[in-house]
Design a protein around this motif. Structure first.
Motif, PDB file in Angstrom:
ATOM      1  N   PRO A  10      28.358 -14.236 -18.634  1.00 53.91           N
ATOM      2  CA  PRO A  10      28.060 -15.227 -17.698  1.00 53.91           C
ATOM      3  C   PRO A  10      29.352 -16.026 -17.302  1.00 53.91           C
ATOM      4  O   PRO A  10      30.140 -16.039 -17.756  1.00 53.91           O
ATOM      5  CB  PRO A  10      26.986 -16.125 -18.220  1.00 53.91           C
ATOM      6  N   SER A  11      29.199 -16.410 -15.928  1.00 54.90           N
ATOM      7  CA  SER A  11      30.126 -17.226 -15.290  1.00 54.90           C
ATOM      8  C   SER A  11      30.267 -18.414 -15.959  1.00 54.90           C
ATOM      9  O   SER A  11      29.489 -19.086 -16.453  1.00 54.90           O
ATOM     10  CB  SER A  11      29.847 -17.584 -13.864  1.00 54.90           C
ATOM     11  N   GLY A  12      31.632 -18.851 -16.423  1.00 54.31           N
ATOM     12  CA  GLY A  12      31.672 -20.001 -17.269  1.00 54.31           C
ATOM     13  C   GLY A  12      31.821 -19.998 -18.593  1.00 54.31           C
ATOM     14  O   GLY A  12      31.915 -20.807 -19.605  1.00 54.31           O
ATOM     15  N   THR A  13      31.608 -18.633 -19.374  1.00 53.74           N
ATOM     16  CA  THR A  13      31.656 -18.180 -20.853  1.00 53.74           C
ATOM     17  C   THR A  13      33.067 -18.357 -21.253  1.00 53.74           C
ATOM     18  O   THR A  13      33.225 -18.623 -22.447  1.00 53.74           O
ATOM     19  CB  THR A  13      31.130 -16.859 -20.739  1.00 53.74           C
ATOM     20  N   GLY A  14      33.980 -18.289 -20.283  1.00 54.19           N
ATOM     21  CA  GLY A  14      35.579 -18.385 -20.754  1.00 54.19           C
ATOM     22  C   GLY A  14      36.393 -16.893 -20.707  1.00 54.19           C
ATOM     23  O   GLY A  14      37.389 -17.020 -21.245  1.00 54.19           O
ATOM     24  N   LYS A  15      35.895 -15.997 -19.780  1.00 51.88           N
ATOM     25  CA  LYS A  15      36.503 -14.900 -19.666  1.00 51.88           C
ATOM     26  C   LYS A  15      37.983 -15.060 -19.142  1.00 51.88           C
ATOM     27  O   LYS A  15      39.125 -14.808 -19.707  1.00 51.88           O
ATOM     28  CB  LYS A  15      35.833 -13.981 -18.714  1.00 51.88           C
ATOM     29  N   SER A  16      38.172 -16.010 -18.173  1.00 49.05           N
ATOM     30  CA  SER A  16      39.567 -16.297 -17.448  1.00 49.05           C
ATOM     31  C   SER A  16      40.460 -16.807 -18.595  1.00 49.05           C
ATOM     32  O   SER A  16      41.506 -16.675 -18.812  1.00 49.05           O
ATOM     33  CB  SER A  16      39.569 -17.351 -16.137  1.00 49.05           C
ATOM     34  N   THR A  17      39.680 -17.952 -19.408  1.00 54.28           N
ATOM     35  CA  THR A  17      40.588 -18.647 -20.289  1.00 54.28           C
ATOM     36  C   THR A  17      41.053 -17.489 -21.331  1.00 54.28           C
ATOM     37  O   THR A  17      42.187 -17.655 -21.720  1.00 54.28           O
ATOM     38  CB  THR A  17      39.501 -19.568 -21.010  1.00 54.28           C
ATOM     39  N   LEU A  18      40.376 -16.663 -21.743  1.00 57.63           N
ATOM     40  CA  LEU A  18      40.879 -15.763 -22.869  1.00 57.63           C
ATOM     41  C   LEU A  18      41.875 -14.741 -22.215  1.00 57.63           C
ATOM     42  O   LEU A  18      42.866 -14.682 -22.795  1.00 57.63           O
ATOM     43  CB  LEU A  18      39.580 -15.099 -23.500  1.00 57.63           C
ATOM     44  N   GLY A 134      31.600 -29.184 -16.630  1.00 56.92           N
ATOM     45  CA  GLY A 134      33.071 -29.605 -17.005  1.00 56.92           C
ATOM     46  C   GLY A 134      34.211 -29.014 -16.234  1.00 56.92           C
ATOM     47  O   GLY A 134      35.189 -29.546 -16.152  1.00 56.92           O
ATOM     48  N   ARG A 135      33.952 -27.878 -15.850  1.00 61.50           N
ATOM     49  CA  ARG A 135      34.932 -27.374 -15.164  1.00 61.50           C
ATOM     50  C   ARG A 135      35.387 -27.797 -13.821  1.00 61.50           C
ATOM     51  O   ARG A 135      36.471 -27.776 -13.182  1.00 61.50           O
ATOM     52  CB  ARG A 135      34.932 -25.611 -14.995  1.00 61.50           C
ATOM     53  N   GLY A 136      34.104 -28.491 -13.291  1.00 60.28           N
ATOM     54  CA  GLY A 136      34.138 -29.147 -12.047  1.00 60.28           C
ATOM     55  C   GLY A 136      34.632 -28.388 -10.556  1.00 60.28           C
ATOM     56  O   GLY A 136      35.292 -29.043  -9.796  1.00 60.28           O
ATOM     57  N   VAL A 167      30.805 -14.146 -29.391  1.00 62.25           N
ATOM     58  CA  VAL A 167      30.380 -15.623 -28.912  1.00 62.25           C
ATOM     59  C   VAL A 167      31.437 -16.554 -28.725  1.00 62.25           C
ATOM     60  O   VAL A 167      32.370 -16.637 -29.876  1.00 62.25           O
ATOM     61  CB  VAL A 167      29.289 -16.054 -29.836  1.00 62.25           C
ATOM     62  N   ASN A 168      31.721 -16.936 -27.794  1.00 59.43           N
ATOM     63  CA  ASN A 168      33.029 -18.003 -27.425  1.00 59.43           C
ATOM     64  C   ASN A 168      32.319 -19.200 -27.976  1.00 59.43           C
ATOM     65  O   ASN A 168      32.068 -20.077 -26.770  1.00 59.43           O
ATOM     66  CB  ASN A 168      33.328 -17.954 -25.791  1.00 59.43           C
ATOM     67  N   ASP A 169      32.503 -19.438 -29.094  1.00 54.56           N
ATOM     68  CA  ASP A 169      32.177 -20.806 -29.632  1.00 54.56           C
ATOM     69  C   ASP A 169      33.437 -21.606 -29.847  1.00 54.56           C
ATOM     70  O   ASP A 169      34.003 -22.350 -29.024  1.00 54.56           O
ATOM     71  CB  ASP A 169      31.350 -20.831 -30.772  1.00 54.56           C
TER      72      ASP A 169
HETATM   73  N1  LIG Z   1      35.562 -22.259 -26.520  1.00 51.39           N
HETATM   74  C1  LIG Z   1      35.251 -22.714 -25.625  1.00 51.39           C
HETATM   75  N2  LIG Z   1      35.026 -24.139 -25.809  1.00 51.39           N
HETATM   76  C2  LIG Z   1      34.601 -24.886 -24.745  1.00 51.39           C
HETATM   77  N3  LIG Z   1      35.067 -24.819 -23.735  1.00 51.39           N
HETATM   78  C3  LIG Z   1      35.613 -23.640 -23.292  1.00 51.39           C
HETATM   79  C4  LIG Z   1      35.771 -22.623 -24.301  1.00 51.39           C
HETATM   80  N4  LIG Z   1      36.227 -21.458 -23.693  1.00 51.39           N
HETATM   81  C5  LIG Z   1      36.163 -21.868 -22.364  1.00 51.39           C
HETATM   82  N5  LIG Z   1      35.957 -23.343 -21.954  1.00 51.39           N
HETATM   83  C6  LIG Z   1      35.848 -23.997 -20.841  1.00 51.39           C
HETATM   84  O1  LIG Z   1      34.938 -23.430 -20.233  1.00 51.39           O
HETATM   85  C7  LIG Z   1      35.186 -23.357 -18.677  1.00 51.39           C
HETATM   86  C8  LIG Z   1      34.769 -22.120 -18.042  1.00 51.39           C
HETATM   87  O2  LIG Z   1      35.709 -21.247 -18.680  1.00 51.39           O
HETATM   88  P1  LIG Z   1      36.468 -20.021 -17.616  1.00 51.39           P
HETATM   89  O3  LIG Z   1      36.748 -20.422 -16.348  1.00 51.39           O
HETATM   90  O4  LIG Z   1      37.560 -19.191 -18.233  1.00 51.39           O
HETATM   91  O5  LIG Z   1      34.877 -19.042 -17.521  1.00 51.39           O
HETATM   92  P2  LIG Z   1      34.842 -17.604 -16.734  1.00 51.39           P
HETATM   93  O6  LIG Z   1      33.867 -16.912 -17.717  1.00 51.39           O
HETATM   94  O7  LIG Z   1      36.181 -17.142 -16.706  1.00 51.39           O
HETATM   95  O8  LIG Z   1      34.163 -18.027 -15.511  1.00 51.39           O
HETATM   96  P3  LIG Z   1      34.113 -17.216 -14.046  1.00 51.39           P
HETATM   97  O9  LIG Z   1      33.495 -16.179 -14.428  1.00 51.39           O
HETATM   98  O10 LIG Z   1      33.109 -18.330 -13.301  1.00 51.39           O
HETATM   99  O11 LIG Z   1      35.376 -16.943 -13.398  1.00 51.39           O
HETATM  100  C9  LIG Z   1      36.618 -23.961 -18.439  1.00 51.39           C
HETATM  101  O12 LIG Z   1      36.548 -25.161 -18.248  1.00 51.39           O
HETATM  102  C10 LIG Z   1      37.162 -23.568 -20.140  1.00 51.39           C
HETATM  103  O13 LIG Z   1      38.219 -24.487 -20.144  1.00 51.39           O
END
Ligand SMILES: Nc1ncnc2c1ncn2[C@@H]1O[C@H](COP(=O)(O)OP(=O)(O)OP(=O)(O)O)[C@@H](O)[C@H]1O
Length: 186
Positions: A10-18, A134-136, A167-169
């Motif tokens: 799902p969007s916001g799960t943290g894919k871009s961060t990882l 939180g991502r705003g 699971v991105n906890d």
């Molecule tokens: N393990 C974590 N614990 C808490 N916050 C996290 C964690 N991983 C990522 N985040 C935060 O959650 C938000 C969403 O992460 P990110 O932008 O990486 O999601 P995404 O899956 O790439 O979303 P999209 O598909 O919309 O691009 C960011 O603000 C990020 O800093």
């Protein structure tokens, strides 16, 4: 040839961060497929580097021939990821990473691409909502849409469509698992 890795969740799960962490640690190991687009090149953009610039006629032909994993139309332009573009990355001996949604996953599964599938899951829908807030970057209605889509993504993951679910906890723990799966070229 290294097999492509499809990353969804799902969007916001943290894919871009990882993914950002992964590229910082391994700058040369991965490749991205070059997309096709019908929009005109901007100054400095090169054909076959930034995009495969394609005429509308050719793009439509590629759609008809089912050459795309996914494609979309934004304003007046078409954008798409072709199967060939993914194969080209593997031919360069790099792991092609595809960050795509559930429809894209289904499409890759139907294609000739021999990929490995990774699903990134939020700890819960509530935490996902908190991260999106939180991502705003999203409006309230965009968050509502993403949460609805997340439910469908999670349901699909429960069918066992993926090779691995992370699971991105805790971010560091998730990153260790993420890296291990992606680098384990089976
Ligand atoms: N393990 C974590 N614990 C808490 N916050 C996290 C964690 N991983 C990522 N985040 C935060 O959650 C938000 C969403 O992460 P990110 O932008 O990486 O999601 P995404 O899956 O790439 O979303 P999209 O598909 O919309 O691009 C960011 O603000 C990020 O800093």
């Amino acid at each position: 040839m290294p097999r492509p890795v499809v990353i969804s969740g799902p969007s916001g799960t943290g894919k871009s961060t990882l993914l950002k962490k992964l590229f910082a640690e391994y700058p040369d190991k991965f490749g991205f497929s070059i997309s096709n687009t019908t929009r005109s090149p901007r100054a400095g953009e090169k054909h076959g580097v930034d995009y495969h610039f394609t005429t509308v006629e050719d793009f439509k032909k590629l759609i008809d021939e089912e050459k795309f994993i996914e494609w979309a139309q934004f304003s007046d332009n078409y954008y798409g990821t072709s199967i060939k573009a993914v194969d080209d990355v593997s031919k360069q001996n790099k792991i092609c990473l595809l960050d795509i949604d559930m429809q894209g996953v289904k499409s890759v599964k139907k294609s000739t691409i021999d990929a490995r599938y990774l699903f990134l899951s939020p700890p819960s829908i509530e935490s996902l909502k908190e991260r999106l807030v939180g991502r705003g970057t999203e409006t309230e209605s965009s968050i509502a849409k993403r949460i609805a889509a997340a439910a469908a993504e999670l349901e699909y993951a429960e069918t066992g469509a993926h090779d691995k679910i992370i699971v991105n906890d805790d971010l560091d723990k998730a990153y260790a698992e993420f890296k291990e799966f992606i680098l384990a070229e089976e």
